[in-house]
Every structure is written in structure tokens, then in C-alpha cells.
Write a protein that holds these residues in place. Sequence first.
Motif, PDB file in Angstrom:
ATOM      1  N   UNK A  71       0.826  -1.207   0.000  1.00 15.53           N
ATOM      2  CA  UNK A  71       0.000   0.000   0.000  1.00 15.53           C
ATOM      3  C   UNK A  71       0.864   1.262   0.000  1.00 15.53           C
ATOM      4  N   UNK A  72       1.938   1.249   0.766  1.00 15.00           N
ATOM      5  CA  UNK A  72       2.822   2.410   0.787  1.00 15.00           C
ATOM      6  C   UNK A  72       3.480   2.648  -0.563  1.00 15.00           C
ATOM      7  N   UNK A  73       3.905   1.574  -1.220  1.00 10.42           N
ATOM      8  CA  UNK A  73       4.487   1.725  -2.553  1.00 10.42           C
ATOM      9  C   UNK A  73       3.465   2.282  -3.537  1.00 10.42           C
ATOM     10  N   UNK A  74       2.208   1.820  -3.423  1.00  9.72           N
ATOM     11  CA  UNK A  74       1.166   2.343  -4.304  1.00  9.72           C
ATOM     12  C   UNK A  74       0.914   3.826  -4.054  1.00  9.72           C
ATOM     13  N   UNK A  75       0.938   4.221  -2.776  1.00 10.13           N
ATOM     14  CA  UNK A  75       0.738   5.634  -2.447  1.00 10.13           C
ATOM     15  C   UNK A  75       1.875   6.482  -2.997  1.00 10.13           C
ATOM     16  N   UNK A  76       3.113   5.991  -2.873  1.00  8.14           N
ATOM     17  CA  UNK A  76       4.260   6.751  -3.374  1.00  8.14           C
ATOM     18  C   UNK A  76       4.225   6.883  -4.894  1.00  8.14           C
ATOM     19  N   UNK A  77       3.777   5.819  -5.568  1.00  5.94           N
ATOM     20  CA  UNK A  77       3.671   5.911  -7.024  1.00  5.94           C
ATOM     21  C   UNK A  77       2.621   6.940  -7.438  1.00  5.94           C
ATOM     22  N   UNK A  78       1.539   7.053  -6.642  1.00  2.00           N
ATOM     23  CA  UNK A  78       0.510   8.034  -6.965  1.00  2.00           C
ATOM     24  C   UNK A  78       0.921   9.464  -6.667  1.00  2.00           C
ATOM     25  N   UNK A  79       1.936   9.650  -5.816  1.00  5.03           N
ATOM     26  CA  UNK A  79       2.384  10.997  -5.469  1.00  5.03           C
ATOM     27  C   UNK A  79       3.405  11.556  -6.439  1.00  5.03           C
ATOM     28  N   UNK A  80       3.858  10.755  -7.380  1.00  2.00           N
ATOM     29  CA  UNK A  80       4.868  11.217  -8.329  1.00  2.00           C
ATOM     30  C   UNK A  80       4.254  12.273  -9.250  1.00  2.00           C
ATOM     31  N   UNK A  81       4.898  13.426  -9.355  1.00  2.00           N
ATOM     32  CA  UNK A  81       4.424  14.496 -10.221  1.00  2.00           C
ATOM     33  C   UNK A  81       3.264  15.292  -9.674  1.00  2.00           C
ATOM     34  N   UNK A  82       2.924  15.107  -8.402  1.00  4.72           N
ATOM     35  CA  UNK A  82       1.802  15.813  -7.794  1.00  4.72           C
ATOM     36  C   UNK A  82       2.319  16.843  -6.793  1.00  4.72           C
ATOM     37  N   UNK A  83       1.611  17.943  -6.639  1.00  2.00           N
ATOM     38  CA  UNK A  83       2.031  18.982  -5.710  1.00  2.00           C
ATOM     39  C   UNK A  83       1.981  18.472  -4.276  1.00  2.00           C
ATOM     40  N   UNK A  84       2.879  18.985  -3.465  1.00  2.00           N
ATOM     41  CA  UNK A  84       2.950  18.561  -2.079  1.00  2.00           C
ATOM     42  C   UNK A  84       1.738  19.053  -1.308  1.00  2.00           C
ATOM     43  N   UNK A  85       1.203  18.142  -0.473  1.00  4.21           N
ATOM     44  CA  UNK A  85       0.003  18.493   0.295  1.00  4.21           C
ATOM     45  C   UNK A  85       0.381  19.424   1.441  1.00  4.21           C
ATOM     46  N   UNK A  86      -0.485  20.424   1.732  1.00  2.35           N
ATOM     47  CA  UNK A  86      -0.266  21.342   2.836  1.00  2.35           C
ATOM     48  C   UNK A  86      -0.085  22.776   2.359  1.00  2.35           C
ATOM     49  N   UNK A  87       0.487  23.594   3.262  1.00  4.10           N
ATOM     50  CA  UNK A  87       0.660  25.017   2.950  1.00  4.10           C
ATOM     51  C   UNK A  87       1.673  25.192   1.823  1.00  4.10           C
ATOM     52  N   UNK A  88       1.342  26.060   0.875  1.00  4.89           N
ATOM     53  CA  UNK A  88       2.226  26.349  -0.245  1.00  4.89           C
ATOM     54  C   UNK A  88       2.450  27.855  -0.319  1.00  4.89           C
ATOM     55  N   UNK A  89       3.687  28.228  -0.437  1.00  5.91           N
ATOM     56  CA  UNK A  89       4.060  29.637  -0.505  1.00  5.91           C
ATOM     57  C   UNK A  89       3.826  30.143  -1.928  1.00  5.91           C
ATOM     58  N   UNK A  90       2.810  30.949  -2.099  1.00  4.78           N
ATOM     59  CA  UNK A  90       2.445  31.431  -3.431  1.00  4.78           C
ATOM     60  C   UNK A  90       2.841  32.908  -3.647  1.00  4.78           C
ATOM     61  N   UNK A  91       3.829  33.409  -2.903  1.00  2.00           N
ATOM     62  CA  UNK A  91       4.275  34.783  -3.092  1.00  2.00           C
ATOM     63  C   UNK A  91       4.960  34.940  -4.444  1.00  2.00           C
TER      64      UNK A  91
END
Length: 712
Positions: free
Chosen positions: A641-661
Motif C-alpha cells: 500500500x505504501x508503494x502504491x501511495x508513493x507511485x501516486x504521489x509522483x508528479x503531484x504537488x505537495x500536500x499542505x501550505x504552499x508559498x504562493x508569493x
Amino acid sequence: MARHNNQLPDNLPQLQNLIKRDPASYKDEFLLQYRHYQCMLDVFRLHPSEFNKSLDDLVMFIAQVSHCYPDVLSNYPQELVDILQTHFSILDSAMRMTLCRALILLRNKNLLTPTDLLSLFFHLLRCQDKALRKFLETHIITDIKNMNAKHKNARLNMTLQNFMFSMLKDSNSKAAKMSLAIMIELYKKNVWNDAKTVNVIATACFSKFTKVMVAALKFFLGSDPEDEKKSDDSDSDNEVSTKEVLMANRVNKKTRKREKQLKKVKQLVKKSQKKKGAPSPFNFSALHLVHDPQGLAEKLFQQLEKTNERFEVKIMTLDVVSRLIGLHQLFLLNYYPYIQRFMQPHQREVTKILQFAAQASHELVPPDVLEPVLKTLVNNFVTERNSADVIAIGLNAVREICNRCPLVMSEDLLRDLAQYKNYKERSVMMAARSLIHLYRTSMPELLHKKDRGRPTEASIELKSKKYGEVDAKDYIPGAEVLLQNGTEGTSGCGQDDDGSSDDEWIDISHSSEGDAEENISTQEEVFDRLEDDQKCDHGADDENEEEDGDKDMVEGTNSAREGARGPMNKIQQAVQASQMRLLTDEDFRKIDAARLSKEVTALKRGKKRPAEEEASSKRELVSLADIENIYKKRRHDKEARQESVKRGQVGREKFGFQDRRLNAHSSKTNREKRKTKNYMMLKHKARGKLKRSFKEKQIALRNHLLRLKKMK
């Protein structure tokens, strides 16, 4: 002065070495030992059950140097043969093994004919000595293999096969079992892989000994699953020992013994990897070599009805009978009511029973004979009172039976089963859809209109065959594309004005396996080429219509063109293209591309698998995995399951606060800075976020109003 180190009369290994170097100089010493052997042999004949160490050593000594004095030892091989034939049952096991080893040495020195030795060894298989029987089996297989290494010795093979055929009928079960094991091993080693060997083994299926009968049935069923499991276990044990040896060699002191051991382990690993990479030995040619498959199937079925053997033996017999029926398209009508009795979900090994029912189905079986089997299968498995897995297995079995005998399905039953395509369980839904797809490509008229799918050129050309009808073609289907694309010079952009073609020889280059990939063009390129040719054909037709001013002539050409698109004209073109010349690999690639284009014509989505490929993939035998195949979402462990989650996170923006300045160097707000501060620094501010009571709100409002009044 006499030499005190001369111990030749007592040191047989030293004398043996000297005789092999110079036989003439040591003939007297040999004759002395030979006379001693004859005296010991006379004493041994008085008490043959006792072990004689001196005679044991002399027998091996004489066998080792027998090629040096062939005139003196002319009767020596026959003496050993007579001893074994006369006293083999009462001889000491060590003495009996020594005599056999001596005879093998004489056979290797060509002092004994192979027929005499092998006939003796077959006779010795009756001994109550397991080690000796195993030793004799290994030698017999090796000797026969070596005799047929360079060329087949037909006369010798025929003699030995006849002798082994008589051994299968021997009253001793161990001798019959060992003879059958030898024949099976020689067949697997491609030494005796002829039809006579197969038919001799087939007679062992009716042996009065259960072990012999089971061994013969396993031969026709292929490899033994238990043996494969044992080999897998042994491989895993070898891997463990390999790791231990490698680690010990890395840590311990380097010695020659450990180096040799490491070398052996590396060879073992290399051998096991080679064994894993080898293809699976699925060879069912033995069933094709049976002379009378109808008679064999009938006799096995009669034996099955009368036998009181274990259930496992009955299962093997049913498997062999079903394979014979399916491969040779036999008629054994009593087989289907017999196997119909075992079609219950609670039946032991029920999936194998369903597999046998599918294997015994073929196009020549009358549909009314298979119809009760199909109804029993549907009534017992495909019902709402059963679990989803049982329903899915039942639908899979129905699909496999109908794949080999489509006429057994009725229109009403098929439409009822097709309703399971909307079932809540995925396994049942996929099994029903596979059944629908089967009849889409074979008999779509039985399906409801909404289940037939969008019609294609290939589905329109489908023709339902009646019972016993054979659609044999004397041409290559789809070869008309060669004429349409100008391959023969009769059409296309390169076509002559008169439509004639040059009758010239075409050089066909036979490509090897190495450059096969270079010669094979992709299907998309072939499709593009076909589209270009069609555009070119339409352009040529437009030019002809513009040049021709006669309206009737234009209508005549249009009607002729429409007639050329008809199925009969396509068949004529295919016959013409097939019989005009030898087709090259490029021609067959064009035919395959045109066939695939028919599958996707009038479809927006491409088919995952063409219908003709589906039909051509019918195997001779039914795979048990096709019936037990249940579509389910497999359970995964935490790591998966962890490997599947990591494969799905490839090329995706990081979850949480993002500095958009826009400017990364600009200052942050107090609210943003507060996120990085320690909690103790913000504790007093966090206290104000607690929910206030109504009284506190009144006081706060009053104070606020008072401040406003003072400000005025």
C-alpha cells in the motif's frame, strides 16, 4: 637378495595398476589370482547366501583388467550372469551389488552384449532390494540413451521394448512399476519417443496394480504437481545453504576446502537459475500418438464405472478420458451423464470436475447431449442462493463449454445469464461479460440487441454454422487487400491503365530470426499506408469520372464499384490473390493489418483483443485457472500500500501550505510567521480562541460600547 616390498600377491590395487601398464609382464601374477578366484567361486557356490570378502575383491579386480586378457576370460562374463540368474534372490545384498557392478564394467569394455546384460537386469528388478533396483534403473536408462546417442538402433530398441512390454504384465508389482518408470523416463529424454512406447504405456493404465496404473495415468497428464513442489522446496533449501556458505566464506579463514565448497555452490546457483529460466515442459504429444483413442477412452471409462479405487484415482481417470475426448473429438455419450452427477458446489474437487466437462466438449458433440450438463451447471451454480464466487465459477465453466460447443446455448438461457453483467459483485459481473464477449464474436444473433455491441465489418461477415458444418476455405481470408493495394499490379496508384499486371517472378528473401524485427513494420504504419492507397484510389476514380462525359458510363462504373465491394467479389479477389503467386511475409503482414482494420471499423474505441485472435486462441486443453479465475481486488500488505501511495504521489504537488508569493524574498505576514513559532509563545493567544459564555459576551459588548462612548 629378495625384495621385501613386493606385495603383489596380496595388494590387488597395485597389481591392477601394473597389469594395465604392461599386461604381458604380469600375466603369471594374474593367472595366480584367477586360479584363486576359481577356487573361491567353487566354495561360494556351496553357500551362496554368505558374504565372501576375498571373492568380492577378486571379482572387481578381474573385471577391471578383463580387457587385457580376453582369451583367458572368455567365460568370465557368463559365470557372473549364471550366478545372478540362479541365486539372485538369496545372495547377500553387497555381493549382489558387486556382481552387477562387475558386469557393467564388462559391458563398458564391450565384453558383454547389451541385450544379455539388460535382460538380466530387468530380471533382477524382482529383487527385494530397493537400492539395487534404483541402481539398475539408472544404468538401464543411461545405457539405452548412450546406445541411441548417435543414431537410433531400431532392432535393439524393438527387442528391449518387447521385453519391457512383457515385464509390465509381470506378477511382481515392483518389477512392473520399475519397467514402466524406465519407459517413461526414456520417453521424457526423447530416446523412446515413438508411438509404440506410448501405446505400451497406455496398456499399463489397465494394470491390476494401482501404483502401475497411477504412474501410467500421470504420464498422460503431464508433470506431477507434488514433484514440482518438492523441487521448489529443494531449490529454496539450496538458496538457504548458498547464503550460509557465502557468508561463512566471507568471515571464516580462507582454506582450500572452503574454496572448493564455494565453487560447488556457485555451480549449483548457476544450474538452478538456468532451470528456472527454462520453459515449462508442457508436452501433450503422447495423447496424439495413441493408435486407438476411441477404444482407450471407452476401456478407461468402463474401468472407472467398475472400480473401487480412491477418489484421487477416479479424478485422474476422468482427466485422461476428457483429454482424449477433446483432443481427438471422440464420441463417448455416457461420459456426460456420469460427470453430471458430480456438479455440485459442495463436491470435492468440483473445479476439476467442471474442467473435465469443458475438456470433453467439442463441436461434434450433439448439442442435446451437452444441454443437460449445461442446465445442471447453471441450476446448481448460477443461482442467487450461492455466493458470488460460486456464481462466477459457474459462469466461467459455462463460457469454457460454450467456447468449444457454441450450439449448446439457447437464446433464452444466454439472455438470462447476460443479466448478471449488472451484478453487484465484480467477479460475477466480469464472468458474465466474458460470456457475452464470447457470443459477440461467434453467434451475436443469440444476444439481445443492446449486448451485441456496435457492428463492425468483421461481425457482419460472421456466419453461424450449423451442427456438423465445416467451413473449409481454399483461399487465404483477407487476401483481397493485396489486389486493392496494388500489390499484384491490378489496382492502386501504380496500376496500369488497362488494369493488367506484369507476370514477373518476385524474389522472396527469407529473413532470419535476427533481422525479423527490422522487416516487421508496425500496424499503424500499415494502416497509414492503407489509408493513403484508398485516398489515391478515390483520386483516380474522380479523374476518370471527370474525363468521362457520358452519364450512363459514370453510373455503370459506380454500380460496378459498388458490386466490387460486395462479399462475393471480395471472395473472388481473395481466391485470385491466393492462387496467383507465392505470398511473402510482407503480404501476410498486410493481410493481418487489413484484418485488424476490420475489427475497429465503425468503432470509436479500439478493441483490446480482436475477435479472430480470441477465436484462434482456443487451446487443446482447458486451463483450471480459466474456471477458477475470479476478478477480485487483491488484498495488499502495508508495504504494498505504501508503494502504491508513493507511485501516486509522483508528479503531484505537495500536500499542505504552499508559498504562493510572487517574490520569494518579500516579508511574510504575522499569521504566516506564527505557524513556525513555539506553542508556548502563542499560548496566551490560543486561550482567546476558546468558546465564551453568554455572560462573557455581554461584558465584552458593554466594555466595547463604553469605549466608543468615551471616544465621542
